[in-house]
Design a protein around this motif. Sequence first.
Motif, short mmCIF file in Angstrom:
data_model
loop_
_atom_site.label_atom_id
_atom_site.label_comp_id
_atom_site.label_asym_id
_atom_site.label_seq_id
_atom_site.Cartn_x
_atom_site.Cartn_y
_atom_site.Cartn_z
N UNK A 89 0.80 -1.22 0.00
CA UNK A 89 0.00 0.00 0.00
C UNK A 89 0.83 1.26 0.00
N UNK A 90 1.94 1.26 0.74
CA UNK A 90 2.78 2.44 0.79
C UNK A 90 3.41 2.78 -0.55
N UNK A 91 3.87 1.75 -1.25
CA UNK A 91 4.49 1.99 -2.56
C UNK A 91 3.46 2.52 -3.54
N UNK A 92 2.25 1.94 -3.52
CA UNK A 92 1.18 2.41 -4.41
C UNK A 92 0.85 3.87 -4.11
N UNK A 93 0.81 4.22 -2.84
CA UNK A 93 0.49 5.59 -2.47
C UNK A 93 1.59 6.56 -2.89
N UNK A 94 2.83 6.12 -2.81
CA UNK A 94 3.94 6.97 -3.22
C UNK A 94 3.90 7.27 -4.71
N UNK A 95 3.60 6.25 -5.50
CA UNK A 95 3.51 6.46 -6.95
C UNK A 95 2.38 7.43 -7.28
N UNK A 126 5.78 17.24 -0.50
CA UNK A 126 4.77 16.22 -0.21
C UNK A 126 5.19 14.84 -0.68
N UNK A 127 5.76 14.76 -1.88
CA UNK A 127 6.23 13.48 -2.40
C UNK A 127 7.33 12.92 -1.50
N UNK A 128 8.23 13.80 -1.06
CA UNK A 128 9.28 13.35 -0.16
C UNK A 128 8.72 12.84 1.15
N UNK A 129 7.70 13.52 1.67
CA UNK A 129 7.08 13.08 2.91
C UNK A 129 6.39 11.73 2.76
N UNK A 130 5.68 11.55 1.65
CA UNK A 130 5.01 10.27 1.39
C UNK A 130 6.04 9.15 1.26
N UNK A 131 7.15 9.45 0.59
CA UNK A 131 8.20 8.43 0.43
C UNK A 131 8.74 7.98 1.78
N UNK A 132 8.97 8.93 2.68
CA UNK A 132 9.45 8.57 4.02
C UNK A 132 8.40 7.78 4.79
N UNK A 133 7.12 8.10 4.53
CA UNK A 133 6.04 7.41 5.23
C UNK A 133 5.94 5.95 4.84
N UNK A 242 -3.06 13.58 1.76
CA UNK A 242 -3.73 13.06 2.96
C UNK A 242 -4.00 11.56 2.84
N UNK A 243 -4.19 11.06 1.61
CA UNK A 243 -4.53 9.65 1.42
C UNK A 243 -3.45 8.71 1.95
N UNK A 244 -2.18 8.83 1.53
CA UNK A 244 -1.17 7.94 2.10
C UNK A 244 -0.94 8.18 3.58
N UNK A 245 -1.12 9.42 4.02
CA UNK A 245 -0.98 9.70 5.45
C UNK A 245 -2.01 8.92 6.25
N UNK A 246 -3.27 8.96 5.82
CA UNK A 246 -4.34 8.23 6.51
C UNK A 246 -4.11 6.72 6.38
N UNK A 247 -3.63 6.27 5.21
CA UNK A 247 -3.38 4.83 5.01
C UNK A 247 -2.36 4.31 6.01
N UNK A 248 -1.29 5.07 6.23
CA UNK A 248 -0.27 4.65 7.18
C UNK A 248 -0.82 4.67 8.61
N UNK A 249 -1.58 5.70 8.94
CA UNK A 249 -2.14 5.79 10.29
C UNK A 249 -3.14 4.67 10.56
N UNK A 250 -3.93 4.29 9.56
CA UNK A 250 -4.86 3.17 9.74
C UNK A 250 -4.11 1.87 9.94
N UNK A 251 -3.01 1.70 9.20
CA UNK A 251 -2.19 0.52 9.39
C UNK A 251 -1.63 0.45 10.80
#
Length: 282
Positions: A89-95, A126-133, A242-251
């Motif tokens: 999920x994280x990789x998909x969100x980063x792309x 934002x892309x950098x933040x998602x990548x770290x997430x 916000x989508x990958x951020x919420x995805x990581x928090x839900x995980x």
Amino acid sequence: MRTNASDLLLTAIAPAVWGSTYIVATEFLPNFSPMTVAMLRALPAGLLLLSIVRRFPTGVWWLRSFVLGALNISIFLSMLFVAVYRLPGGVAATVAAVQPLFAVFLASVLLASPVRPLSILAALVGIGGVALLVLTPHAALDTVGVAAGLTGAVSMAVGNILTRKWQPPVSLLTFTAWQLTAGGILLVPVVLMFEPAIPAPTITNLFGLVWLGLIGSALTYVLWFRGIARLESAVVSPLLFLSPLIAVLLGWLILNQTLSSLQIFGVGLVIGSIWLSQRPAR
């Protein structure tokens, strides 16, 4: 141009809810194929809204509804679920997170909007933040999944810009109904010809489909298209972080996944990129 806080918050609900897509698809619909999930997410929601508004397109809006339905719904959702099922999920969100960067340049071409350096900086942060997430050492890459994620990101970027360019002569609810229905209809022949038979749904499957269809489509697309009509593209697009951020928090909350110090720093970068994108142009 000053951004209205209530418009911004209502629009932000959509990508926040979309952040639940990965966990719902993998935990509630593990045996479904990507195109099937995309169709079942869009078509029932569109038909429900269409039954409420009871109004069909006229003239050029038949063509525009199917063009926008293809870009914002058919292509975007199908490619999204291909990426979700083939990538962590994280990789998909980063792309998918490159979408705001595409939107900045597409808006300059299609809407003659100036390319603000601040918008580009916000998108890159934002892309950098998602990548770290989400890009952990265990994240696997799949060529088809990455290509699907990029295709979906470009499709949604073009669709969002055209949605803003083609202001509809109808209510927002009607406009959303047209796009969801058109997008779902376009997916029907693809599912019938290329996808395996839909498995007999369980209670868990039905819950996942209802969440993705009613909440994740019917409600959120109304809010999203409302935001596109009222806010600048450079302001709306970064909200997708916000989508990958919420995805990581839900995980973290539901699947007991842990957050490293780098991931926490990524959360800060994502929030910072959204704040940066809202700064008024001088």
